[in-house]
Write a protein that holds these residues in place. Structure first.
Motif, short mmCIF file in Angstrom:
data_model
loop_
_atom_site.label_atom_id
_atom_site.label_comp_id
_atom_site.label_asym_id
_atom_site.label_seq_id
_atom_site.Cartn_x
_atom_site.Cartn_y
_atom_site.Cartn_z
N LEU A 12 0.84 -1.00 0.48
CA LEU A 12 0.48 -0.13 0.24
C LEU A 12 0.76 1.17 0.04
O LEU A 12 1.60 1.32 1.03
CB LEU A 12 -1.00 -0.14 1.05
CG LEU A 12 -1.41 1.04 1.36
CD1 LEU A 12 -3.44 1.49 0.06
CD2 LEU A 12 -2.08 1.57 2.92
N THR A 47 -3.92 12.11 -1.51
CA THR A 47 -4.68 10.55 -1.65
C THR A 47 -5.12 10.30 -0.50
O THR A 47 -6.14 9.49 -0.38
CB THR A 47 -4.40 10.29 -2.55
OG1 THR A 47 -3.10 9.76 -2.30
CG2 THR A 47 -4.44 10.47 -4.13
N THR A 48 -4.36 10.67 0.40
CA THR A 48 -4.69 10.04 1.93
C THR A 48 -5.34 10.82 2.80
O THR A 48 -4.48 11.74 3.11
CB THR A 48 -2.83 9.33 2.21
OG1 THR A 48 -2.91 8.58 1.78
CG2 THR A 48 -3.04 8.62 3.57
N ARG A 72 -13.25 9.05 -6.75
CA ARG A 72 -13.38 7.89 -6.97
C ARG A 72 -12.58 6.80 -6.10
O ARG A 72 -11.04 7.39 -5.13
CB ARG A 72 -12.23 7.32 -8.73
CG ARG A 72 -12.27 5.99 -8.30
CD ARG A 72 -10.36 6.39 -10.34
NE ARG A 72 -10.96 4.59 -10.85
CZ ARG A 72 -9.43 3.97 -9.70
NH1 ARG A 72 -9.23 4.16 -9.64
NH2 ARG A 72 -9.49 2.74 -10.10
N ARG A 73 -13.10 5.54 -5.49
CA ARG A 73 -12.81 5.52 -4.43
C ARG A 73 -11.22 4.71 -4.06
O ARG A 73 -10.71 4.59 -3.34
CB ARG A 73 -13.94 4.63 -3.98
CG ARG A 73 -13.39 3.56 -1.90
CD ARG A 73 -13.48 4.75 -1.60
NE ARG A 73 -13.62 4.01 0.11
CZ ARG A 73 -11.95 3.94 -0.21
NH1 ARG A 73 -10.36 3.89 -0.44
NH2 ARG A 73 -11.49 3.19 0.87
N GLU A 74 -10.82 4.16 -5.69
CA GLU A 74 -9.83 3.49 -5.72
C GLU A 74 -8.84 4.12 -5.63
O GLU A 74 -7.69 4.25 -5.51
CB GLU A 74 -9.95 2.40 -6.94
CG GLU A 74 -11.17 1.70 -7.10
CD GLU A 74 -12.49 1.85 -7.46
OE1 GLU A 74 -13.38 1.13 -7.87
OE2 GLU A 74 -12.56 3.06 -7.55
N SER A 75 -8.54 5.46 -5.57
CA SER A 75 -7.56 6.38 -6.24
C SER A 75 -7.33 6.96 -4.37
O SER A 75 -6.68 7.74 -4.94
CB SER A 75 -8.42 7.45 -7.24
OG SER A 75 -7.85 6.88 -8.33
N GLU A 77 -7.07 6.80 -0.42
CA GLU A 77 -6.74 5.70 1.11
C GLU A 77 -7.05 7.07 1.83
O GLU A 77 -7.26 7.80 2.46
CB GLU A 77 -4.40 6.46 1.04
CG GLU A 77 -4.04 5.29 -0.02
CD GLU A 77 -4.57 6.18 -1.06
OE1 GLU A 77 -4.68 6.44 -2.27
OE2 GLU A 77 -3.20 7.24 -0.57
N THR A 114 -18.31 4.93 2.95
CA THR A 114 -18.00 3.77 2.18
C THR A 114 -17.91 2.41 2.62
O THR A 114 -18.10 2.06 3.93
CB THR A 114 -15.92 4.04 2.38
OG1 THR A 114 -15.12 2.90 1.52
CG2 THR A 114 -15.74 4.49 3.64
N TYR A 116 -15.01 0.08 2.71
CA TYR A 116 -14.19 0.19 3.61
C TYR A 116 -13.25 1.46 4.03
O TYR A 116 -13.10 2.06 2.76
CB TYR A 116 -13.26 -1.44 2.76
CG TYR A 116 -12.85 -0.55 1.28
CD1 TYR A 116 -11.13 -0.44 1.67
CD2 TYR A 116 -13.41 -0.63 -0.04
CE1 TYR A 116 -11.03 -0.08 0.45
CE2 TYR A 116 -12.94 -0.12 -0.64
CZ TYR A 116 -11.99 0.69 -0.70
OH TYR A 116 -11.26 1.30 -2.13
N ASP A 118 -9.06 1.89 3.95
CA ASP A 118 -8.01 0.94 3.80
C ASP A 118 -6.72 0.79 5.13
O ASP A 118 -5.94 -0.66 5.30
CB ASP A 118 -6.93 1.98 3.23
CG ASP A 118 -7.79 2.33 1.29
OD1 ASP A 118 -7.24 1.80 0.63
OD2 ASP A 118 -8.57 3.54 1.88
N LEU A 148 -8.72 -2.88 5.19
CA LEU A 148 -7.90 -3.23 4.37
C LEU A 148 -6.67 -4.19 5.42
O LEU A 148 -5.54 -5.18 5.35
CB LEU A 148 -7.35 -3.21 3.42
CG LEU A 148 -8.69 -2.68 2.16
CD1 LEU A 148 -8.14 -1.75 0.79
CD2 LEU A 148 -8.93 -3.40 1.10
#
Length: 337
Positions: A12, A47-48, A72-75, A77, A114, A116, A118, A148
């Motif tokens: 990560l 992004t964090t 965009r959730r995948e982008s 943390e 969300t 989840y 990270d 995660l």
């Protein structure tokens, strides 16, 4: 733009600057200003994002969720924490019991909007709950896909070792610790950092500017500025008191020519300093106005040469807090209710 580092012994990556909303969202600034500041962080390459259920008694998570809605959730943390009391503060509304962990993660996910997070972090060590219970619950949270990775905050070297071993036995990864760390507050260097390096745990450090003292705006012999953190109990005023001694403030003023020589502002120098430690994955910063982040992010990627680092040590002299024993005084021996 902001550089990235791996978080602990994992795949990560997180931005070197993490946006944290401890004393701002849900309390210090209105929601529209908070949302604008989060968007400014995104524009700057951050992004964090770090929060906790206890911040503004869950309101900070709600504001962050609104601010990140549509991204965009995948982008991203997204980190949050569990331990401190929330809600009506009943006997099970605090700590790291299985009950509180599961109720807390479900509430946090709903507020953040969300499926989840990270990283799910134990905000302090819970002396009243068996550690096996805590890490079994964390492992189940991970297996259910609600988090995660697992992290902790302000744990001692010994607690990190025991927690890391339990996490491994349950098949999950403990990859981070979130301690206070700055050029003035170096107590993790003696024991916590060496243990973390051995275990594959990174630091996500809070208060890299020592509650704003390393900005240089607090002057020796002068009243604290109106509207500053030192005047606002909701903004962590009690955390700054130990740094407001005249000898500390005089030493901080000696950093001004060091920053100028390095071509940095005082806040940039402070943040760049913590990022020189290879065990630090990210520095947590907050902001009440979008423009505050434009300069802050410029600390990412800065390399301070040996002469600059030596000059910082000389300027601060013996006002630095460096006793490793101070790491044993952070987590309360009994749960806060």
């Amino acid at each position: 733009m902001v550089n990235y580092r791996y978080l602990g012994n994992s795949g990560l990556k997180v931005s070197e600057i993490t946006y944290g909303n401890w004393v701002t969202h849900g309390s210090q600034v209105d929601d529209s200003a908070a949302i604008a500041t989060v968007h400014a962080a995104l524009d700057a390459g951050i992004t964090t994002f770090d929060t906790a259920d206890v911040y503004a008694n869950t309101a900070a998570e709600e504001v962050l969720g609104k601010a990140l809605s549509g991204q965009r959730r995948e982008s991203l943390e997204i980190f949050t924490k569990v331990y401190f009391p929330t809600g009506p503060q009943g006997p099970n509304d605090t700590g790291l019991s299985r009950k509180h962990i599961f109720e807390s993660i479900n509430g946090s996910l709903k507020r953040l909007g969300t499926d989840y997070v990270d990283l799910y972090q134990a905000h302090r060590f819970d002396y009243e709950t068996p550690l096996e219970e805590t890490f079994q619950a964390f492992a189940d949270v991970v297996r259910q896909g609600k988090a995660l990775y697992i992290g902790v905050s302000e744990w001692t070297a010994e607690q990190l070792r025991e927690g890391h071993a339990l996490a491994k036995s349950y098949g999950v990864q403990l990859i981070s610790n979130q301690p206070q760390y700055s050029a003035l507050w170096r107590v993790i260097e003696g024991k916590v950092v060496p243990a973390s390096e051995e275990l594959g745990i990174s630091q996500i450090v809070w208060s890299p500017m020592a509650q704003g003292v390393l900005s240089g705006k607090y002057l020796p012999g002068q009243p604290v500025p109106e509207g500053s953190r030192a005047t606002d109990d909701k903004s962590g005023a009690r955390f700054i008191q130990g740094f407001l001694r005249d000898d500390v403030l005089e030493a901080v003023q000696r950093l001004k020519p060091v920053a100028e020589q390095a071509g940095l502002s005082m806040p940039q120098l402070a943040i760049a300093w913590v990022l020189q430690n290879k065990n630090v994955a990210s520095a947590l910063v907050g902001a009440s106005r979008p423009e505050q982040l434009a300069e802050t992010v410029k600390a990412s990627g800065v390399v301070l040469d040996a002469d600059t680092l030596a000059a910082i040590d000389t300027a601060l002299g013996d006002v630095v807090f460096s006793d490793p024993e101070d790491t044993y005084t952070v987590s309360p021996k009994t749960r806060i209710v």
